[in-house]
Structures are given as C-alpha cells and as structure tokens.
Design an enzyme around this catalytic site. Structure first.
Site, PDB file in Angstrom:
ATOM      1  N   THR A  93      -1.362  38.785 -22.623  1.00 18.04           N
ATOM      2  CA  THR A  93      -1.973  37.700 -22.386  1.00 18.04           C
ATOM      3  C   THR A  93      -3.442  37.710 -22.932  1.00 18.04           C
ATOM      4  O   THR A  93      -3.817  38.804 -23.766  1.00 18.04           O
ATOM      5  CB  THR A  93      -2.039  37.387 -21.084  1.00 18.04           C
ATOM      6  OG1 THR A  93      -2.698  38.499 -20.338  1.00 18.04           O
ATOM      7  CG2 THR A  93      -0.664  37.206 -20.332  1.00 18.04           C
ATOM      8  N   TYR A 136     -10.537  30.563 -16.180  1.00 17.19           N
ATOM      9  CA  TYR A 136      -9.833  31.461 -16.666  1.00 17.19           C
ATOM     10  C   TYR A 136      -8.259  30.748 -17.060  1.00 17.19           C
ATOM     11  O   TYR A 136      -7.732  30.196 -15.786  1.00 17.19           O
ATOM     12  CB  TYR A 136      -9.678  32.460 -16.059  1.00 17.19           C
ATOM     13  CG  TYR A 136      -8.603  33.714 -16.325  1.00 17.19           C
ATOM     14  CD1 TYR A 136      -8.754  34.804 -16.789  1.00 17.19           C
ATOM     15  CD2 TYR A 136      -6.988  33.433 -16.480  1.00 17.19           C
ATOM     16  CE1 TYR A 136      -7.812  36.017 -17.327  1.00 17.19           C
ATOM     17  CE2 TYR A 136      -6.230  34.478 -16.925  1.00 17.19           C
ATOM     18  CZ  TYR A 136      -6.709  35.649 -17.379  1.00 17.19           C
ATOM     19  OH  TYR A 136      -5.991  36.567 -17.918  1.00 17.19           O
ATOM     20  N   HIS A 195       3.133  42.681 -10.524  1.00 17.12           N
ATOM     21  CA  HIS A 195       2.575  42.131 -11.966  1.00 17.12           C
ATOM     22  C   HIS A 195       2.464  43.138 -13.105  1.00 17.12           C
ATOM     23  O   HIS A 195       2.321  42.642 -14.174  1.00 17.12           O
ATOM     24  CB  HIS A 195       1.108  41.363 -11.575  1.00 17.12           C
ATOM     25  CG  HIS A 195       0.778  40.326 -12.476  1.00 17.12           C
ATOM     26  ND1 HIS A 195       1.388  40.158 -13.761  1.00 17.12           N
ATOM     27  CD2 HIS A 195       0.069  39.150 -12.343  1.00 17.12           C
ATOM     28  CE1 HIS A 195       0.992  39.135 -14.557  1.00 17.12           C
ATOM     29  NE2 HIS A 195      -0.033  38.302 -13.542  1.00 17.12           N
TER      30      HIS A 195
END
EC number: 2.3.1.21
Length: 787
Positions: free
Chosen positions: A600, A587, A471
C-alpha cells in the site's frame, strides 16, 4: 491428536508368537486414496510450477523450437551457424552415444537455450512495458493512440490463460522517489494543516534534512531497492505490524461482513459447512496457482505474493518482534464453541469433506454440552492483549505437554472457526444492528477469536457469517477476493435443501471432532485474566456505526463526471470539518500491487484544494458555481494524487523507509521524527469489488456484500471504511472511541450523509440551471421566427 483418529481403524492382538496387526478394509482404502491424492496434488503443482516459470511461453512452444532445429539437421541447413556442431564436439560421455544421438542431443540443448533466451527477452520486454504508467493518468474513455498501441503490446506479450503467479517475474520493482520530490509533496500536504509560523518551521526542518542527512540515507535506500524485490514491503511488515507490542485486536485486525440483505439458510451448522467447503475449493485453486491473476483494465497484472500466506498461517508472538509462521498441506480446522476448542479434519479418503459432512461435524460440536476445562474459556484473550506477556506465557506454559500439542494444533490449522452463540447481522427493524454486528466481528467477547490466525471465520446462530483478519500478512483486498468467491459459490453453486441443510449425503463413519486438552495452572490463568481485562477495556471503548447511504451511488456520481472515490473523499473532508471545526491529517489507503511485492501507499486527502472547497461550502456568501468549480479542482487533485500513489510516486512509504535507515545508521533527523509522529486523525479506506463477474447484481440486487471496517487509528480521530456496491448503495463503517468526548461515530455518519447530499445538490442545481438557460435560448429562437 492425529494419532488418535488413525488408531480407530487398527486392531492389535497380542499372541505368544508375536503381535498380529489387522487393518480394516476402510482404512486401507483411505490410505490408498490419500496417497493417490497426495501424488496427484504434487504432480499438478509441479506442472503448474513449470508453466509459471516458463510463462508466457509454454511447453508446446519448446516442442516447436525443438522440431524446427531437428528439421534443420535433416534438411542440411544451418540456422545455428555451427553452434550445434560445437555443442556436439564438447558433449560429455561421447563414447556412449552414436553420432546421430549426439546430433539429436545437441539440437535439443541448443533449441532449449534459444527457447529460454526468448522467454527472458519477452519477459524483459513485458517488464519494460509494465513500467509505463502513463495510461493511468489519462481521462476515462479518452485513451491516446500511443496508449492503445501499448495496451495491445502488453496483451500480445502476456500470453493466454495465465496462472496466478505467471506475471511475478515480469512485474517491475517499486522505484525510489527523489528526496526533493518527496519533500515538496510533503510540504504541500501539510500546508492546510499549519499556520504560517508552523509552516515556516517545517520548511526549515525539511530544508536542513535535504541539505544534510537526506543524501546519505537515500543512497542506502537505493542500494536496498537494487538488492530486494521491494524496498518497502519487508520493513513495512516488520516495523508497522510485527514489532508493535500493543494489542492487535481493534488496533490492527480488521473484519469483513456477510451479504447485507440475504441469508441463504438460518441453520448455523449448514451455512458454516457450505462456507468452509467453498474455502477449501478456493485454497485448492490457490495452492495450485490456478486462480486468474488480478489485472487492471483486464490487462495490467497485479502482484499475487500476498495470497501465498492466506491459509495455514499464524502470527507467533515474540518478546521483541513477532513472526509469521506459514505451513503447507495442513488438513484440519480448529473450532471454538462455548469456551471449548475442537479439532475437525477437513479431508477423508484423499478428498475434501462434503458440505453435508462438514455440517454434521459442526452440529456435533453445537450439540456437545461438555464444560470448558480450567483456564480454557478465556484462553484466546492472550492473543487479544499485549504481545510481550503473551510471548512469555507461551514460552513458559505452552512449550511442552498437552498445552504445546493443543497450541500446535491451533497454530497449524488451516484457519480458525468460531461458532458464536448470539445472532448478528443487518436488520432494518433494529436501529443499531449493523453496529453490534461490526463490533462482534472486530473483537467479539475478546476471548472467542484467535486473533493471531491469518483469519477467523465467524458463524452466527441465525446463519450469518463474517471474517476477522490479522493484518500483517496481507491487506484487505486479498481476503476480500477470497470472500467474494466463497459467497458466490455458497449461494449460486452449492445451495441448500428446502429445510436449509447442505445438499448431499453424510458419511456417518467419519471420526467425530476431538476436544483439545489443556493443563493451565492458576498463575497462567491470572495472566489470561489480565489480558482479558485489558482487551475488554479496549473493546468497550470502540464506538462503531454502520451507515447505509442509499440516496444515490456510483451511477449518479459518474454522471457528474467525477471519480466516485474522489467524490466520497471530498465528502469526508467536509464531514470532518463540520464535525471537528478544523482540518486534520487524512490517510487514504492506495495499493501498489502493480509492482513486485507491492502492498500500500498513502494518499493524503486533505489538500489545499480540498480545504478551499470545504471553506467555500461553509461560506454563506459563496455561489454554487464557485463551490462546484472548487470541488472539481479538489477532486481532480485527489484523483491525480491517488494515481501517483499507485504508480510509486507517493511520499509516506519513502519517508518511512528513510526513517528506518536513519535508525539503523544512528542518524538523528528532527524532520523525519516529526513526520513519523504526526497522528492520522482521519483514516480511510475503500473496500474494492474485484470480481463483479461472479454475481450479476442487476439480476440479483439483494446479493450484495456489506464490506468491512477497522478500528480508529488515533484515539481522538475516526476510522472510515466504505464500499461502493452496485449503482445505488454506499456502505460506511465508522469507528472512534467513547472515551474521547470530541468524537461520535453516529454523528459523523450523519455528517457524511449530509455532505454527500450537499455535494450532489451542487451538480443538480447546475443541471437545472443549464436546463432553464437552454429553455430560454429555445424560447428566444422561437420568438425570433415570428419577429
């Protein structure tokens, strides 16, 4: 190991008068073709680099300006107002140039300066236009005249046929929000989660922060925003991902599934051959910058920075922090099968291996019956465990000899391929097939994925595929873009023979895959086993459930005149409350790629409006009209928050960066400490479809992707990823932990299903009531005619 392959084509004969070296014709041909391809690739990259640097202008526009200046010289006009004469007088080496040559050179220099000046003016104007985000807040289908004019100006200045990185210099910087606005939004976001006393204490903390530490921290943050292209992204990558010392498997890595209903071939090696070849085609376009940039409304460009590190990238472990290693022009792949590691070359004679040639390479590995070397079987478990033991083990046991050589081969590979042994995929006849498929992609056996690679391609014996992604280097839409392209090329362009093999002939003269060599001592094997035990415990604790919601989809939600994402988020809030009996910090991931180097932002979906709607849904005395009114209010609130997050007015990245500055300065802030320690018990994300033009879903309804998912963020919470596919399908990927008795992923999936249907029923009942009332009105009107 590359030297071993090249040595196959050489013959060495030792004679009394020296060494006679003979080169086979095939080797000479490959050397020539490889050199030709390398120079061609450099030329294309140079050309595309120049086009990107001068965009939205073009070399032809430079030529036009030069010709115009030359014409002014010969016509006697003087548009430059004597500047060309000034340049001519100050040219160096004037003695070597004639008067006419000096005039031509001066005109070209002046024309080039004018051309570059106008490029900067256009880019500045485009950046100014792209800094306007009012369009995103307008009602869909009801665009104001000023926005239409703005959109036309953006299109006019954007030029034609942009390359992938053409807009990078024109993208605006991410703005730093005002502290006052961030604090107000934060307090509003936690109001439904706190009782009156807790909320008052939080207000006091927030007020003290605003009056004391905030101004100093904000000044440093604004200063950073001036110096860097993005004030968030570098710190986000370092502190959220690379400095984490726990396992990245489950906790960080995520996955993307194959097509849901279709398997183009059931031959494992053939499917892997087509997919890998399609990936190589994508990589070639990516490296040359030939992919079209993503654009909202088909006009507003998105940042492409994250795509640069998709291939040839590995996360390298460190004792304090990891780092991302990105290389270029790596021409091999590492394949894992039954505990063995193989190196496969992806190029021959200056070209990619054909799908049929790749199939042959992978089939050789599948046919190989050799056993793993001591310690080799579970070696990759090091990448699944804690980072510090892996970093120390890497330095101690993998810094020299065959271990270093083999590790370098893995870390420099284009990507990592696992030829799995157990079939996976969605099977309507098996109740938990999607669940086991998800767990296989997320963690596998904990030693059959190299979790540090930018991505692992996983191939199953029944022809199904999937991807596991590290990630730190990028977010899900980046890999999703590549995966959409690859699946479309595989199914609609490459195809298979009637027997399920890759199309095309096979070059039998290609070198066979090469086993990587390891010399792993027993002490190192003990460390590997310890990492495996830790990773296995983490993997076994993951409770995964894949839920296909087929009752309705985007088409019906849009008829309700609400955002599909807001609809789903309100359903998740209702499902969460029914599952846990309380509200929780939620979230939702939103992208900020309309800004340079954007990644993001967080949308805090549990709002006061959402809580009011949920409570009304659970109140038996409430009317459907009241529930529907509160739903619309909550959905509008959520949609507005999502838009604010996309346009740089979110709160969580700002608070995160303020916290990092406070740590650098040694400033203690009880408010920031409290904010950054709050757990996200419900973490959600939507997997977007970005290239709907690749596959006509109306014509090929079965060729739909299943999306992807991730592990739970909080030990006692849920992780939910969803993808809205076409008009009639929404796929949910739900994760939690078995060790927590208060969570159950399958149960939560049923709560989501019921919540979705309950909300849709509100609109259905309103429609039915409207039809009945309209019918009564018509009936009364008809009666009046005869009264």
């Amino acid at each position: 190991m590359a030297e071993a392959h090249q040595a196959v084509g050489f013959e060495f004969t030792v004679r009394p008068d020296g060494v006679d070296v003979k080169l086979t014709k095939e080797v000479l041909k490959n050397i020539y073709l490889s050199s030709l391809t390398a120079w061609k690739k450099k030329a294309i990259r140079l050309k595309n680099g120049i086009l990107t640097e001068v965009y939205p202008a073009s070399p032809s526009s430079w030529l036009i300006v030069v010709i115009a200046m030359m014409m002014s010289l010969y016509t006697g006009t003087d548009p430059p107002l004597g500047i060309i004469d000034t340049i001519k007088k100050n040219l160096p080496y004037q003695d070597f140039l004639s008067a006419q040559a000096r005039a031509v050179v001066s005109a070209i220099l002046f024309a080039t300066a004018v051309w570059l000046f106008f490029i900067h003016i256009i880019r500045f104007a485009l950046k100014t236009l792209l800094s306007y985000h009012g369009w995103i807040f307008e009602t869909h289908g009801n665009m104001r005249t000023t926005t239409k004019v703005w959109l036309r100006l953006v299109r006019l200045l954007s030029g034609r046929r942009p390359l992938l990185y053409s807009f990078q210099a024109a993208l605006p910087r991410l703005p730093v929000p005002r502290v006052k606005d961030t604090i107000e939004k934060y307090l509003e976001s936690v109001r439904p989660l706190l009782d009156d006393d807790q909320y008052k204490r939080m207000e006091v903390l927030a007020r003290n922060f605003k009056e004391n530490e905030a101004s100093q921290l904000q000044r440093y943050l604004v200063l950073k925003s001036w110096w860097s292209t993005n004030y968030v992204s570098d710190w986000w990558e370092e502190y959220i991902y690379l400095r984490s010392r726990g396992p990245i498997m489950v906790n960080s890595n995520f996955y993307i599934m194959d097509l849901l209903y279709v398997t183009p071939t059931h031959r494992q090696a053939a499917r892997a051959g087509n997919i890998v070849h399609a990936m190589l085609q994508y990589r070639r376009k990516l490296e040359r910058g030939e992919l079209a940039p993503m654009r909202a409304l088909g006009t507003v460009p998105m940042c492409s920075t994250q795509m640069e590190r998709m291939f040839n990238t590995t996360r390298i472990p460190g004792t304090e922090t990891d780092f991302v290693l990105h290389l270029t022009d790596r021409k091999h792949l590492v394949v894992f099968h039954r505990g063995r590691y193989f190196q496969v070359w992806l190029y021959t004679g200056g070209r990619h291996l054909l799908p049929s040639e790749l199939e042959n390479q992978f089939q050789q590995i599948l046919n190989d019956t050799s056993e793993p070397q001591p310690g080799e079987l579970k070696l990759a478990a090091l990448t699944a465990g804690d980072r510090v033991p892996w970093a120390r083990t890497r330095l101690k046991y993998f810094s020299k000899g065959p271990n270093k050589e083999s590790l370098d081969t893995i870390e420099s590979a284009s990507f990592f391929l696992t030829l799995d042994e157990k079939p996976q995929g969605y099977d309507p006849g098996k109740a938990f097939s999607l669940d086991t498929y998800a767990k296989s992609l997320l963690h596998g056996k904990c030693y059959d994925r190299w979790f540090d690679k930018s991505f692992n391609l996983i191939s199953y014996p029944n022809g199904k595929m999937g991807v596991n992604i590290e990630h730190s280097w990028a977010d899900a839409p980046i890999v999703g873009h590549m995966w959409e392209y690859v699946l479309a090329i595989d199914c609609f362009h490459l195809g298979y023979t009637e027997e399920g093999h890759c199309k095309g002939d096979v070059n039998r003269g290609l070198p066979s895959p090469t086993r990587l060599k390891w010399e792993i001592p027993e002490k190192c094997q003990d460390i590997i086993h310890a990492s495996y035990v830790l990773a296995r415990h983490l993997a076994d604790d993951v409770d995964f459930h894949g839920h296909l919601f087929t009752e309705f989809g985007k088409g019906l939600i849009k008829k309700c005149k609400t955002s599909p994402d807001a609809f789903i988020q309100m359903a998740l809030q209702l499902a969460q409350f029914r599952d846990q009996g309380v509200f929780c910090l939620t979230y939702e991931s939103s992208m900020t790629r309309m800004f340079r180097d954007g990644r993001t932002e967080t949308v805090r979906s549990c709002t006061c409006e959402a809580a009011a709607f949920v409570l009304t849904m659970e109140h038996q005395d409430a009317t459907n009209a009241e529930r529907l009114a509160l739903f619309r209010k909550a959905a509008d609130k959520h949609q507005n928050m999502y838009r604010l997050a996309m346009t740089g007015s979110g709160i969580d990245r700002h608070l995160f960066c303020l916290y990092i500055v406070s740590k650098y300065l040694g400033v203690e802030s009880p408010f920031l400490t409290k904010v950054l320690s709050e757990p996200w018990k419900l973490s959600t994300s939507q997997t977007p479809q970005q290239q709907i033009n690749l596959v006509d879903i109306d014509k090929f309804p079965k060729y739909v992707g299943a999306g992807g998912g991730f592990g739970p963020v909080a030990d006692d919470g849920y992780g939910v990823s969803y993808i809205i596919v076409g008009e009639n399908l929404i796929t949910f990927h739900i994760s939690s932990k078995f060790s927590r008795r208060n969570t159950d992923s399958a149960r939560f999936g049923q709560h989501i299903r019921k919540a979705m249907i309950d909300i849709q029923t509100l609109f259905k009942q309103e429609k039915d009531k409207s039809v009945v009332e309209n019918g009564k009105d018509v009936h009364l009107e008809n009666n009046k005619k005869y009264m």
